[in-house]
Design a protein around this motif. Structure first.
Motif, short mmCIF file in Angstrom:
data_model
loop_
_atom_site.label_atom_id
_atom_site.label_comp_id
_atom_site.label_asym_id
_atom_site.label_seq_id
_atom_site.Cartn_x
_atom_site.Cartn_y
_atom_site.Cartn_z
N PRO A 1 0.80 -1.23 0.00
CA PRO A 1 0.00 0.00 0.00
C PRO A 1 0.83 1.28 0.00
N ALA A 2 0.29 2.29 -0.66
CA ALA A 2 0.81 3.65 -0.52
C ALA A 2 0.07 4.30 0.63
N ASP A 3 0.78 5.06 1.47
CA ASP A 3 0.11 5.74 2.58
C ASP A 3 -1.04 6.60 2.07
N ILE A 4 -0.74 7.42 1.07
CA ILE A 4 -1.77 8.26 0.43
C ILE A 4 -1.49 8.28 -1.07
N LEU A 5 -2.53 8.08 -1.87
CA LEU A 5 -2.42 8.22 -3.32
C LEU A 5 -3.37 9.33 -3.76
N VAL A 6 -2.85 10.29 -4.54
CA VAL A 6 -3.64 11.44 -4.96
C VAL A 6 -3.70 11.50 -6.49
N LEU A 7 -4.87 11.89 -6.99
CA LEU A 7 -5.09 11.98 -8.44
C LEU A 7 -5.39 13.44 -8.81
N PRO A 8 -4.35 14.26 -9.00
CA PRO A 8 -4.58 15.67 -9.34
C PRO A 8 -5.08 15.84 -10.77
N GLN A 9 -5.76 16.96 -11.03
CA GLN A 9 -6.31 17.20 -12.36
C GLN A 9 -5.61 18.32 -13.11
N ASP A 10 -4.81 19.13 -12.41
CA ASP A 10 -4.10 20.21 -13.10
C ASP A 10 -2.80 20.55 -12.36
N ALA A 11 -2.01 21.41 -13.00
CA ALA A 11 -0.70 21.76 -12.45
C ALA A 11 -0.82 22.46 -11.10
N GLU A 12 -1.85 23.26 -10.93
CA GLU A 12 -2.02 23.98 -9.68
C GLU A 12 -2.22 23.02 -8.51
N GLU A 13 -3.01 21.96 -8.75
CA GLU A 13 -3.20 20.95 -7.69
C GLU A 13 -1.89 20.25 -7.37
N ILE A 14 -1.10 19.95 -8.38
CA ILE A 14 0.19 19.28 -8.14
C ILE A 14 1.08 20.18 -7.28
N LYS A 15 1.13 21.47 -7.61
CA LYS A 15 1.94 22.42 -6.83
C LYS A 15 1.49 22.44 -5.37
N ARG A 16 0.20 22.46 -5.16
CA ARG A 16 -0.31 22.54 -3.79
C ARG A 16 -0.06 21.24 -3.01
N ILE A 17 -0.15 20.11 -3.71
CA ILE A 17 0.15 18.82 -3.06
C ILE A 17 1.60 18.80 -2.59
N ILE A 18 2.51 19.23 -3.48
CA ILE A 18 3.94 19.23 -3.14
C ILE A 18 4.22 20.17 -1.97
N THR A 19 3.59 21.35 -1.99
CA THR A 19 3.76 22.31 -0.90
C THR A 19 3.31 21.70 0.43
N CYS A 20 2.16 21.02 0.41
CA CYS A 20 1.65 20.38 1.63
C CYS A 20 2.60 19.30 2.12
N ILE B 1 4.66 2.03 -0.41
CA ILE B 1 5.35 3.32 -0.55
C ILE B 1 4.94 4.24 0.59
N ARG B 2 5.93 4.71 1.31
CA ARG B 2 5.64 5.64 2.41
C ARG B 2 5.48 7.06 1.85
N GLY B 3 4.55 7.78 2.45
CA GLY B 3 4.30 9.14 2.01
C GLY B 3 3.19 9.19 0.98
N VAL B 4 3.35 10.08 -0.01
CA VAL B 4 2.30 10.36 -0.98
C VAL B 4 2.73 9.94 -2.38
N VAL B 5 1.84 9.24 -3.07
CA VAL B 5 2.02 8.94 -4.49
C VAL B 5 1.11 9.88 -5.28
N ILE B 6 1.70 10.64 -6.19
CA ILE B 6 0.95 11.53 -7.08
C ILE B 6 0.84 10.83 -8.43
N LYS B 7 -0.37 10.42 -8.78
CA LYS B 7 -0.56 9.66 -10.01
C LYS B 7 -1.11 10.56 -11.12
N LEU B 8 -0.37 10.60 -12.23
CA LEU B 8 -0.78 11.38 -13.39
C LEU B 8 -1.14 10.41 -14.51
N ALA B 9 -2.41 10.09 -14.62
CA ALA B 9 -2.86 9.15 -15.65
C ALA B 9 -4.15 9.70 -16.26
N GLN B 10 -5.23 8.90 -16.23
CA GLN B 10 -6.47 9.32 -16.88
C GLN B 10 -7.06 10.59 -16.26
#
Length: 304
Positions: free
Chosen positions: A36-55, A79-88
């Motif tokens: 398991p990944a601790d947290i998996l996030v599915l962002p929809q745009d660059a702004e969300e990715i920036k905010r995820i990384i900042t957090c 995977i420890r921490g956050v997985v940022i998935k850029l797919a569909q």
């Protein structure tokens, strides 16, 4: 505790159905392997990715960016921490004359179809390549004498300080199955590919031929991560592995494909440990017999 705080922060700007906790990574890799990944996030745009990384930075939590997981082996502890998935979730496309611009999460197959529909030649080699355009660009994926470096014009990337900027093809430092983007200090957001106007029927025929050849030679019906090893100079990994007598060789649920020895397949609930042991065994046998070092093409992530 940090993860709880982070999760609460992420919920402030990303809908809950796009944030998953303790998410099995076997559901997000073509190998169907991974804890398991601790947290998996599915962002929809660059702004969300920036905010995820900042957090993540604010909370001191590591993060990892992935595409569709077709070249990825995740360790059994996850995977420890956050997985940022850029797919569909991250896959817009624009076509202007002979230029295709798409987000990193666009499936390669969708980009290939778009090229065909617009009678654009140059992406035929990518027919049947799994995964996302972003993943293909980062690793300079190729087949049938072509590679992404042949068609990439420029990309937009996000650095870890939150700056978005453009990089030309020359700045990507392309070589065989490699680019500067593999260093992990930049996140690929979108790519612009320059193709050539062509004859639709000819483009279609070539694409169909390449897909047919893949189906005949590659174990596409079994979970794998594509070619397990990079091609050694002047040789082929699959040829060497077959000559070493390893076709069909198995450790646990992982096996050297009996159709194409360059592939490791998951035939019976293989663990990451099964695959890693098999990779080491293959490397040792090929080194002992031919004095050639095989370098894995599969990317390995997660907690040992």
């Amino acid at each position: 505790m940090k993860l709880d705080l982070l999760y609460d922060k992420l919920k402030n700007f990303i809908s809950e159905e796009r944030i998953k906790q303790n998410e099995p990574m076997k559901n997000h890799t073509s190998f169907h392997i991974g804890g398991p990944a601790d947290i998996l996030v599915l962002p929809q745009d660059a702004e969300e990715i920036k905010r995820i990384i900042t957090c993540c930075k604010d909370e001191g939590v590591p993060f990892f960016v992935m595409g569709n997981g077709t070249n990825l082996l995740v360790r059994d502890k996850g995977i420890r921490g956050v997985v940022i998935k850029l797919a569909q979730n991250f896959n817009d496309i624009q076509i202007t004359k002979n230029i295709i611009k798409c987000k990193a999460g666009m499936a390669v197959s969708a980009a290939v179809r778009a090229a065909l529909e617009n009678s654009l030649s140059g992406l035929e080699f990518a027919s049947g390549i799994p995964g996302t355009v972003g993943g293909a660009v980062v690793m300079n994926a190729g087949a049938f004498g072509g590679e992404m470096a042949d068609v990439v014009k420029k990309v937009n990337v996000l650095d870890l300080e939150g700056n978005i900027f453009e990089m030309s093809k020359d700045e990507l430092g392309y070589s065989y199955r490699n680019s500067v983007l593999q260093k992990g200090d930049k996140i690929l957001l979108d790519v612009e590919m320059e193709l050539t106007p062509g004859n639709r029927d000819e483009i279609k025929a070539k694409m169909e031929d390449y897909i047919s050849r893949r189906k005949q030679k590659q174990p596409l019906n079994l979970p794998s991560a594509g070619s397990a090893f990079k091609r050694p100079p002047g040789n082929y990994a699959g040829y060497l592995i077959e000559k070493a007598g390893l076709k069909g060789y198995r450790i646990g649920g992982a096996m050297v494909s009996d159709l194409h020895a360059g592939f490791i397949v998951n035939i019976d609930n293989a663990t990451c440990e099964d695959v890693l042991k098999l990779i080491k065994h293959i490397q040792k046998e090929v080194k002992d017999k031919f004095n050639i070092d095989l370098e894995p093409e599969i990317k390995i992530q997660g907690e040992s």
